[in-house]
Structures are given as structure tokens and as C-alpha cells.
Design a protein around this motif. Sequence first.
Motif, PDB file in Angstrom:
ATOM      1  N   TYR A 188       0.865  -1.176   0.000  1.00 39.53           N
ATOM      2  CA  TYR A 188       0.000   0.000   0.000  1.00 39.53           C
ATOM      3  C   TYR A 188       0.900   1.224   0.000  1.00 39.53           C
ATOM      4  O   TYR A 188       1.742   1.382   0.885  1.00 39.53           O
ATOM      5  N   ASP A 238      -2.247   6.385  -2.960  1.00 40.32           N
ATOM      6  CA  ASP A 238      -2.901   5.090  -3.171  1.00 40.32           C
ATOM      7  C   ASP A 238      -4.274   5.101  -2.498  1.00 40.32           C
ATOM      8  O   ASP A 238      -4.375   5.049  -1.275  1.00 40.32           O
ATOM      9  N   ALA A 292      -5.017   2.738   0.332  1.00 36.44           N
ATOM     10  CA  ALA A 292      -4.223   2.798   1.570  1.00 36.44           C
ATOM     11  C   ALA A 292      -4.987   3.532   2.665  1.00 36.44           C
ATOM     12  O   ALA A 292      -5.687   4.517   2.396  1.00 36.44           O
ATOM     13  N   ARG A 312      -4.620  -6.333  -5.833  1.00 32.64           N
ATOM     14  CA  ARG A 312      -4.928  -6.629  -4.435  1.00 32.64           C
ATOM     15  C   ARG A 312      -6.374  -7.096  -4.297  1.00 32.64           C
ATOM     16  O   ARG A 312      -7.173  -6.952  -5.215  1.00 32.64           O
TER      17      ARG A 312
END
Length: 194
Positions: free
Chosen positions: A44, A49, A52, A166
Motif C-alpha cells: 500500500y 494510493d 491505503a 490486491r
Amino acid sequence: MKPIDETFFQQPTLELAKDLLGKYIVHEHNSGLLIGKIVEVEAYMGAEDKAAHSFGNRRTKRTEVMFGEPGLIYTYQMHTHTLINVVAGVEGTPNAILIRAVEPIKGLEQMKEIRNDLPMKQWTNGPGKLTKALGITMEYYGKKWTEKPLYITEGVEVRSISTGPRIGIDNSGDAVHYPYRFWETDNPYVSKMR
């Protein structure tokens, strides 16, 4: 078992994420030595991001540790689970690497008991499962991965690394597609194959 040198954590976040694969998490737990080999991680990348916790440099009681030096432990609660991360990047840049899955190495009897006699493959094949199996709680928030009783050591070389998006971050715009998940190819303890 000897904790890894702190210089290991002083590398770019995505490189560190890949280098964590094959390393051992060691927990000198009151029930005995619990060890798992890291087989899956997600990076992250902080302020830029959207997936995150620290997106936009968001600083809260929970994310504060992410702004610290690389190699710190970032734990947080999701539902009833404790999840564990490695703080990464340079100090002040809130990057973290979620440890998503480990392969049980030592302390199998304790893990079996902790995980209620589930099949071994299900003990540690997810971020909430592995912390339960290794006896990891929120108490390690802000500690160092280089200090006992919970630490990372050298492990074994991982010969093949797979990369992909992810998992479980569907509400984070373009960040859904970033290839920041890394896993040991064909390891049966990886949380999801895709």
C-alpha cells in the motif's frame, strides 16, 4: 532464531514486498515457538494510493505508525480480526505491506489447537487467520520487526513470484487494478489464487 537486520527494511516498498516472500515470522509465544513463512503480501503506497489507510496523508490514531521508520509493525482491527503489516518507505511517507498469508513452519500443534482443528491449509491462508494461528494481537502496534518476541528472520528463497491486483478493495477507484499483490507461485497457503 535471530531477527533480520533493520537495513533490510530500507528499500523501496515494492521491492521490500517481494523480498518479504520466503522470510519467516517468528513469535516467541507463551505457548511455544510459532513460525510461519511469508507466502503472500500486498503493498500500500501511502498518500497517492486510494486503497491505503493513509491515502491523502490521512493521519489518525490508527495510521500514525505508518508515518514512522520502515520496519515498524502496523496492526489494525478489521471486523473481529487483527491484521498485521510492515511499515515501509522512507520515514514520513506512509507506506505499508500487509502480510496476507504464511505457511506454517513450527508450532504446528499449538496452531492446530488455536485454529480449532481446521484443516491445516486453512490455518494461515488469510490475513486474519495467520494472526490467530501465530498468536499475534494488537499489542504489537508500533513495535519493531527486528525485536523479540515477534520478529522477521531470514527464511528460504522463493523461486517464483506471481503478481496481481490486491484483494477486497473494490471501493478504491483505479487502485483496484494496481499490481501490488505478490505471492509465492503455487504455494497452497496463498489466500486466493487468481
